[in-house]
Design a protein around this motif. Structure first.
Motif, mmCIF file in Angstrom:
data_model
loop_
_atom_site.group_PDB
_atom_site.id
_atom_site.type_symbol
_atom_site.label_atom_id
_atom_site.label_comp_id
_atom_site.label_asym_id
_atom_site.label_seq_id
_atom_site.Cartn_x
_atom_site.Cartn_y
_atom_site.Cartn_z
ATOM 1 N N ASP A 178 0.825 -1.211 0.000
ATOM 2 C CA ASP A 178 0.000 0.000 0.000
ATOM 3 C C ASP A 178 0.862 1.265 0.000
ATOM 4 O O ASP A 178 0.326 2.372 0.082
ATOM 5 C CB ASP A 178 -0.926 0.014 1.218
ATOM 6 C CG ASP A 178 -0.179 -0.056 2.548
ATOM 7 O OD1 ASP A 178 1.018 -0.397 2.539
ATOM 8 O OD2 ASP A 178 -0.792 0.218 3.588
ATOM 9 N N GLU A 179 2.186 1.126 -0.123
ATOM 10 C CA GLU A 179 3.081 2.283 -0.078
ATOM 11 C C GLU A 179 3.735 2.586 -1.422
ATOM 12 O O GLU A 179 4.665 3.405 -1.480
ATOM 13 C CB GLU A 179 4.180 2.057 0.965
ATOM 14 C CG GLU A 179 3.700 2.003 2.402
ATOM 15 C CD GLU A 179 4.862 1.996 3.392
ATOM 16 O OE1 GLU A 179 5.615 2.982 3.435
ATOM 17 O OE2 GLU A 179 5.019 0.971 4.098
ATOM 18 N N LEU A 180 3.296 1.972 -2.494
ATOM 19 C CA LEU A 180 3.970 2.153 -3.778
ATOM 20 C C LEU A 180 4.025 3.618 -4.183
ATOM 21 O O LEU A 180 5.085 4.146 -4.529
ATOM 22 C CB LEU A 180 3.273 1.334 -4.867
ATOM 23 C CG LEU A 180 3.132 -0.178 -4.629
ATOM 24 C CD1 LEU A 180 2.462 -0.832 -5.827
ATOM 25 C CD2 LEU A 180 4.483 -0.811 -4.346
ATOM 26 N N GLY A 181 2.888 4.291 -4.137
ATOM 27 C CA GLY A 181 2.849 5.704 -4.511
ATOM 28 C C GLY A 181 3.655 6.574 -3.566
ATOM 29 O O GLY A 181 4.318 7.526 -3.995
ATOM 30 N N ASP A 182 3.606 6.267 -2.270
ATOM 31 C CA ASP A 182 4.364 7.051 -1.283
ATOM 32 C C ASP A 182 5.867 6.922 -1.517
ATOM 33 O O ASP A 182 6.618 7.897 -1.378
ATOM 34 C CB ASP A 182 4.017 6.590 0.130
ATOM 35 C CG ASP A 182 2.583 6.910 0.520
ATOM 36 O OD1 ASP A 182 1.968 7.790 -0.130
ATOM 37 O OD2 ASP A 182 2.066 6.267 1.452
ATOM 38 N N LEU A 183 6.320 5.707 -1.842
ATOM 39 C CA LEU A 183 7.751 5.508 -2.103
ATOM 40 C C LEU A 183 8.185 6.250 -3.364
ATOM 41 O O LEU A 183 9.268 6.847 -3.400
ATOM 42 C CB LEU A 183 8.047 4.014 -2.227
ATOM 43 C CG LEU A 183 8.026 3.241 -0.899
ATOM 44 C CD1 LEU A 183 7.897 1.739 -1.143
ATOM 45 C CD2 LEU A 183 9.281 3.542 -0.072
ATOM 46 N N ILE A 184 7.343 6.253 -4.398
ATOM 47 C CA ILE A 184 7.636 7.016 -5.609
ATOM 48 C C ILE A 184 7.772 8.498 -5.275
ATOM 49 O O ILE A 184 8.693 9.192 -5.727
ATOM 50 C CB ILE A 184 6.530 6.808 -6.665
ATOM 51 C CG1 ILE A 184 6.584 5.382 -7.233
ATOM 52 C CG2 ILE A 184 6.640 7.846 -7.788
ATOM 53 C CD1 ILE A 184 7.612 5.149 -8.292
ATOM 54 N N ALA A 185 6.842 9.002 -4.451
ATOM 55 C CA ALA A 185 6.866 10.423 -4.086
ATOM 56 C C ALA A 185 8.127 10.763 -3.290
ATOM 57 O O ALA A 185 8.746 11.826 -3.499
ATOM 58 C CB ALA A 185 5.614 10.771 -3.289
ATOM 59 N N PHE A 186 8.529 9.885 -2.379
ATOM 60 C CA PHE A 186 9.746 10.142 -1.611
ATOM 61 C C PHE A 186 10.970 10.124 -2.525
ATOM 62 O O PHE A 186 11.868 10.959 -2.392
ATOM 63 C CB PHE A 186 9.903 9.108 -0.501
ATOM 64 C CG PHE A 186 11.154 9.285 0.313
ATOM 65 C CD1 PHE A 186 11.247 10.303 1.242
ATOM 66 C CD2 PHE A 186 12.251 8.448 0.133
ATOM 67 C CE1 PHE A 186 12.419 10.487 1.989
ATOM 68 C CE2 PHE A 186 13.413 8.624 0.864
ATOM 69 C CZ PHE A 186 13.500 9.645 1.797
ATOM 70 N N GLY A 187 11.007 9.172 -3.439
ATOM 71 C CA GLY A 187 12.111 9.137 -4.391
ATOM 72 C C GLY A 187 12.202 10.418 -5.201
ATOM 73 O O GLY A 187 13.293 10.961 -5.423
#
Length: 303
Positions: free
Chosen positions: A177-186
């Motif tokens: 459930d964190e795929l989008g959050d990890l993209i945003a952090f990257g």
């Protein structure tokens, strides 16, 4: 002293016509995390210190591998930053093996205090394992309360101007459930995220196929991602989102890329492996310490 002969360059290929271009060098088997997908749950027997290759031995083998066509080196572990004075090895490899690309994979716990020395020694790229942005999940999954140190290390590497990637092993019910959050952090830190399908690493963990989130599902969940051309022998297939953000997926479980692989691995105790899943390899430490010449070691590897 063993003979340091100037052996003529060789460019051997394996039986499938694959060259050896990239070598992952494990500098230690020790790690300061206990990630669920990597480490066995029982107590782990670390290698005795005397069996670990010295920096000089690693460098000598790296030079020999360079004569066989290797031009990309990556330092790994265990956790490589647990090896003391790692910038010294980076400098030796840069000066003597002269790779086109010299990189490091780390869990990031010790990174913030090491980035300046690594940069000065000649390291170019860093990949940090970051499976979650949530400290409570890190405590559960990797048995660490130092999640903040990992994020600090990533930001420190970005400030030093390293080429930066973030690796996230995606596990259903844990961090999918964190795929989008990890993209945003990257995007925030200037790093490309690479999602890695959950792999079975030899029975050390409780791997189950139903816990795997496939490449196709990852791409579908992120929505609107277009595949990018030019993968070559890289393990990650790259995609571009509508806003221009790029990410990669390493689909080792559902779409293995073995046919195009150009990677080998040198373990901390001097065994050469031609596959992450290999059970047996070529012992190089024995002949190295017995006084084998560069030519003899080159032939061992080439054969």
């Amino acid at each position: 002293m063993p003979e340091r002969s100037a052996a003529p360059p060789l460019r051997p290929s394996d039986r499938l016509g694959r060259p050896l271009r990239s070598l992952r060098i494990s500098v230690t088997d020790r790690c300061n995390l206990r990630c669920r997908y990597c480490m066995p749950e029982d107590d782990y027997a670390w290698l005795p210190r005397e069996s670990i290759l010295s920096f000089e031995e690693i460098t000598r083998l790296a030079v020999i591998f360079s004569r066989l066509g290797v031009d990309r080196l990556r330092l790994t572990g265990g956790e490589p930053l647990m090896r003391r004075d790692l910038p010294t090895l980076v400098k030796l490899l840069r000066m003597e093996a002269r790779p086109k690309d010299l990189a490091l994979t780390t869990n990031g716990l010790l990174l913030s205090g090491e980035v300046a020395g690594l940069k000065a020694a000649g390291l170019e790229r860093i990949t940090v394992s970051l499976d979650t942005l949530r400290p409570e999940r890190a405590r559960e999954f990797s048995r660490t309360t130092r999640h903040g140190d990992i994020l600090e290390g990533i930001r420190a590497a970005a400030e030093q101007g390293f080429g930066l990637k973030l690796n996230a092993v995606v596990i259903r019910g844990f961090n999918d459930d964190e795929l989008g959050d990890l993209i945003a952090f990257g995007r925030e830190v200037g790093a490309e995220v690479r999602f890695i399908e959950y792999m079975d690493v030899g029975g050390a963990t409780r791997w189950r196929m139903e816990d795997v989130v496939s490449r196709d599902e990852i791409v579908s969940r992120l929505g609107g991602a277009e595949p990018m051309a030019g993968r070559g022998s890289a393990p990650a297939e790259r995609y571009r989102l509508k806003d221009g953000t790029t990410f990669g997926v390493v689909a080792s479980t559902t779409a293995p890329f073995c046919r195009d692989c150009d990677r080998g691995r040198l373990t901390a105790d001097g065994t050469f492996l031609t596959c992450l899943y290999a059970r047996d390899g070529l012992d190089l430490r024995g002949p190295l310490r017995a006084g084998a010449s560069d030519g003899e070691l080159t032939k061992l590897i080439a054969d």
